[in-house]
Scaffold this motif. Structure first.
Motif, PDB file in Angstrom:
ATOM      1  N   LEU A   1      -3.115 -11.535   3.309  1.00 45.95           N
ATOM      2  CA  LEU A   1      -2.781 -10.404   3.945  1.00 45.95           C
ATOM      3  C   LEU A   1      -1.420  -9.993   3.758  1.00 45.95           C
ATOM      4  N   LYS A   2      -0.605 -11.000   3.854  1.00 47.27           N
ATOM      5  CA  LYS A   2       0.720 -10.836   3.719  1.00 47.27           C
ATOM      6  C   LYS A   2       1.096 -10.418   1.979  1.00 47.27           C
ATOM      7  N   ASP A   3       0.492 -11.253   1.293  1.00 45.09           N
ATOM      8  CA  ASP A   3       0.696 -10.909  -0.150  1.00 45.09           C
ATOM      9  C   ASP A   3       0.181  -9.430  -0.431  1.00 45.09           C
ATOM     10  N   ILE A   4      -0.837  -8.968   0.082  1.00 44.96           N
ATOM     11  CA  ILE A   4      -1.508  -7.603  -0.365  1.00 44.96           C
ATOM     12  C   ILE A   4      -0.461  -6.492   0.353  1.00 44.96           C
ATOM     13  N   GLN A   5      -0.133  -6.848   1.625  1.00 46.41           N
ATOM     14  CA  GLN A   5       0.692  -5.811   2.293  1.00 46.41           C
ATOM     15  C   GLN A   5       2.055  -5.529   1.504  1.00 46.41           C
ATOM     16  N   GLU A   6       2.593  -6.626   0.920  1.00 47.47           N
ATOM     17  CA  GLU A   6       3.709  -6.465   0.178  1.00 47.47           C
ATOM     18  C   GLU A   6       3.451  -5.579  -1.353  1.00 47.47           C
ATOM     19  N   ARG A   7       2.154  -5.891  -1.539  1.00 48.89           N
ATOM     20  CA  ARG A   7       1.933  -4.897  -2.738  1.00 48.89           C
ATOM     21  C   ARG A   7       1.765  -3.598  -2.449  1.00 48.89           C
ATOM     22  N   ARG A   8       1.064  -3.438  -1.283  1.00 48.92           N
ATOM     23  CA  ARG A   8       0.914  -1.963  -0.823  1.00 48.92           C
ATOM     24  C   ARG A   8       2.365  -1.385  -0.500  1.00 48.92           C
ATOM     25  N   CYS A   9       3.232  -1.849  -0.162  1.00 54.31           N
ATOM     26  CA  CYS A   9       4.311  -1.060   0.096  1.00 54.31           C
ATOM     27  C   CYS A   9       5.135  -0.863  -1.254  1.00 54.31           C
ATOM     28  N   GLU A  10       4.949  -1.715  -2.228  1.00 54.28           N
ATOM     29  CA  GLU A  10       5.558  -1.678  -3.624  1.00 54.28           C
ATOM     30  C   GLU A  10       4.831  -0.273  -4.377  1.00 54.28           C
ATOM     31  N   VAL A  11       3.467  -0.105  -3.961  1.00 52.66           N
ATOM     32  CA  VAL A  11       2.843   1.029  -4.778  1.00 52.66           C
ATOM     33  C   VAL A  11       3.442   2.224  -3.913  1.00 52.66           C
ATOM     34  N   CYS A  12       3.183   2.372  -2.639  1.00 50.46           N
ATOM     35  CA  CYS A  12       3.775   3.407  -1.939  1.00 50.46           C
ATOM     36  C   CYS A  12       4.946   3.963  -2.491  1.00 50.46           C
ATOM     37  N   GLU A  13       6.116   3.004  -2.714  1.00 56.70           N
ATOM     38  CA  GLU A  13       7.485   3.399  -3.383  1.00 56.70           C
ATOM     39  C   GLU A  13       7.205   3.992  -4.990  1.00 56.70           C
ATOM     40  N   LEU A  14       6.082   3.457  -5.539  1.00 60.98           N
ATOM     41  CA  LEU A  14       5.925   3.985  -6.756  1.00 60.98           C
ATOM     42  C   LEU A  14       5.214   5.358  -6.809  1.00 60.98           C
ATOM     43  N   ILE A  15       4.619   5.647  -5.993  1.00 55.26           N
ATOM     44  CA  ILE A  15       4.154   6.918  -5.915  1.00 55.26           C
ATOM     45  C   ILE A  15       4.701   7.923  -4.904  1.00 55.26           C
ATOM     46  N   ASP A  16       5.902   7.289  -4.460  1.00 58.90           N
ATOM     47  CA  ASP A  16       6.881   8.042  -3.547  1.00 58.90           C
ATOM     48  C   ASP A  16       6.013   9.191  -2.430  1.00 58.90           C
ATOM     49  N   ASP A  17       5.090   8.166  -1.669  1.00 58.24           N
ATOM     50  CA  ASP A  17       4.547   8.793  -0.693  1.00 58.24           C
ATOM     51  C   ASP A  17       5.165   8.132   0.674  1.00 58.24           C
ATOM     52  N   ARG A  18       6.167   8.854   1.182  1.00 57.40           N
ATOM     53  CA  ARG A  18       6.990   8.214   2.172  1.00 57.40           C
ATOM     54  C   ARG A  18       6.186   8.122   3.393  1.00 57.40           C
ATOM     55  N   GLN A  19       5.231   9.110   3.760  1.00 54.95           N
ATOM     56  CA  GLN A  19       4.638   8.916   5.192  1.00 54.95           C
ATOM     57  C   GLN A  19       3.635   7.832   5.146  1.00 54.95           C
ATOM     58  N   LEU A  20       3.013   7.707   3.843  1.00 56.18           N
ATOM     59  CA  LEU A  20       2.195   6.584   3.881  1.00 56.18           C
ATOM     60  C   LEU A  20       2.889   5.075   3.792  1.00 56.18           C
ATOM     61  N   GLY A  21       3.998   5.245   3.106  1.00 55.20           N
ATOM     62  CA  GLY A  21       4.824   4.268   3.267  1.00 55.20           C
ATOM     63  C   GLY A  21       5.371   3.588   4.365  1.00 55.20           C
ATOM     64  N   TYR A  22       5.561   4.649   5.187  1.00 52.82           N
ATOM     65  CA  TYR A  22       5.958   4.568   6.509  1.00 52.82           C
ATOM     66  C   TYR A  22       5.276   3.669   7.431  1.00 52.82           C
ATOM     67  N   ILE A  23       3.833   3.967   7.023  1.00 49.75           N
ATOM     68  CA  ILE A  23       2.642   3.634   7.901  1.00 49.75           C
ATOM     69  C   ILE A  23       2.414   1.792   7.467  1.00 49.75           C
ATOM     70  N   VAL A  24       2.505   1.982   6.018  1.00 53.64           N
ATOM     71  CA  VAL A  24       2.175   0.521   5.461  1.00 53.64           C
ATOM     72  C   VAL A  24       3.343  -0.398   5.823  1.00 53.64           C
TER      73      VAL A  24
END
Length: 477
Positions: A247-270
């Motif tokens: 899960l730790k590896d997956i969450q790190e990748r989710r954070c990276e994708v949120c930055e790539l799509i510039d979704d700050r609200q979702l990025g904050y949640i993730v």
């Protein structure tokens, strides 16, 4: 306690391991090891060591896990079959991977592949190739990773009866190699097909890995929202099996994708979820530390057992050589005597062939007990060990040769009078003995003094057995 009772103990160990009750498993394996040793049940001894290694690894006590693996391999070299050797190698690879000792992991895997191929254990060979691919991928050598994973698939297809999950796990490594090679024409369709496999309904860990791979593929295709959906599904599976490291590896990748799509609200949640996960992992680390303290007494027991021969309960060869080296070094400086007695059970092969190996083991244990009771005067200054096979070696520190000869003659007489019973039959036993000392400091290495005692032992055998000879002043008499 009977051998049948040990079967239930082995079954319980497997259950505790599956349920992740590692503190209980360690205590249970201590009990299993003690009882199995008393009954001379080799399979149960080896099972206890393997489960010990697994339990210590699972709580992060890597050093203790290595001690258990070492004990397993030592015992296996004498009593285990080649299947047990394969088990030991597989545990070793996990530990090497954990410590990022990839060179050692590869070496163990090559041995596993060679042994498994000879035994035609195609499932074990497939796992070894697959793990080799995993190690290469960690080193970012994806071409070699692909080569070995493809060989692993060939081995999986040879295994009978067919085990689809075995093939699937190898395919995960194949897909991982393709993702690493940026082969988007191959990896995506392959992973999409794997995600439709009904096997995943019963194997959530593999489903998590599969969605994680798919997410990584989609990131490379710059399909970030689809990638995030794939990582979300992977996270759900990892949560369900409570595998926080995946899960730790997956969450790190989710954070990276949120930055790539510039979704700050979702990025904050993730990001918040990721921080909570890190806190949970930290708490787990603390819990593991507490568990290590809880089983500390077992660590001491394992360290002690690492010095003990499990059949005779005497010291083992490695411990003997370490202690003898220290004593001889000190004797060389201070000018006192160190004497070596080498003892060998006469006609041991004949005893095994006539009465069976269990009778031979019993004879060796009885001889060891006699040596312990007759030869020992001061345990702090003397060490008795099983050197290998049916040969015992006794080192006496600050003991002159003539005193050692007197004690060895007493032992000869006592063993000749022993009555070792097997199935209401008396097994006749005698021993041959050779003695040598450090010649007033002339010999400062254990190999020197042991060589001379062994030469004297050989002379005892050649002269008719059931006697002792002494190596003194370059002469055996």
């Amino acid at each position: 306690m009977t051998n049948e009772s040990l079967t239930s103990l082995r079954d319980k160990a497997e259950q505790l391991r599956v349920e992740g009750r590692y503190a209980e498993l360690i205590e249970h394996c201590d009990d299993l090891l003690e009882k199995a040793t008393a009954l001379n049940d080799h399979k149960s001894v080896l099972t206890a060591h393997i489960h010990h290694a697994s339990a210590y690894y699972s709580i992060g006590a890597i050093e203790e896990a290595f001690l258990s693996v070492d004990a397993h391999l030592q015992y296996c070299s004498r009593f285990g079959d080649e299947d047990e050797q394969l088990n030991g190698l597989n545990i070793l690879v996990i530990l090497y991977d954990y410590n990022k000792e990839y060179k050692k992991a590869k070496s163990a895997l090559k041995r596993s592949i060679e042994l498994g191929t000879r035994l035609k254990s195609w499932n074990m060979v497939s796992n070894a190739y697959s793990n080799y691919s995993h190690i290469c991928a960690r080193e970012e050598d994806f071409e070699t990773a692909l080569e070995y994973s493809l060989m692993g698939l060939q081995m999986a297809e040879r295994f009978q009866p067919a085990r689809p999950i075995l093939n699937f796990r190898v395919k995960l490594n194949i897909a991982n190699a393709y993702v690493g090679l940026n082969d988007t024409l191959t990896d995506g369709p392959m992973i999409e097909e794997m995600l439709q496999d009904p096997l995943l309904d019963q194997h959530k860990r593999e489903r998590a890995h599969c969605y994680d791979l798919y997410g990584r593929y989609l990131v490379k295709k710059q399909k970030y929202k689809m990638a995030l959906e794939a990582f979300d599904k992977a996270a759900i599976q990892a949560n369900e099996i409570n595998d926080l490291l995946i899960l730790k590896d997956i969450q790190e990748r989710r954070c990276e994708v949120c930055e790539l799509i510039d979704d700050r609200q979702l990025g904050y949640i993730v990001q918040k979820e990721y921080i909570e996960l890190l806190k949970t992992l930290q708490e787990r680390e603390l819990a593991m530390t507490a568990l290590k303290l809880e089983v500390k007494h077992n660590v001491a027991s394992i360290e002690k057992n690492a010095k003990i021969d499990y059949l005779t309960r005497l010291s083992n060869r490695r411990h003997l050589e370490e202690v003898a080296a220290r004593w001889l070094e000190r004797a060389n400086e201070e000018g006192h005597s160190v004497t070596c007695i080498a003892l060998d059970l006469d006609n041991f092969k004949t005893i095994n062939d006539t009465y069976g190996h269990l009778a031979g083991d019993e004879a060796l244990r009885e001889i060891s007990n006699a040596c312990r009771s007759i030869l020992f005067n001061s345990p702090s200054m003397e060490l008795l060990a099983r050197y290998g096979g049916d040969e015992l070696v006794f080192i006496l520190n600050e003991t002159p040769l003539d005193e050692a000869i007197t004690r060895a003659n007493r032992l000869l007489d006592a063993i000749q009078d022993m009555k070792i019973m097997h199935n209401d039959e008396v097994i006749p036993v005698t021993v041959s003995i050779g003695l040598a000392d450090n010649a007033n400091g002339a010999y400062s290495m254990f190999s020197d003094i042991f060589y001379r005692a062994d030469q004297a032992l050989y002379a005892s055998k050649a002269n008719g057995k059931n006697q002792l000879c002494v190596y003194e002043n370059s002469i055996v008499h």
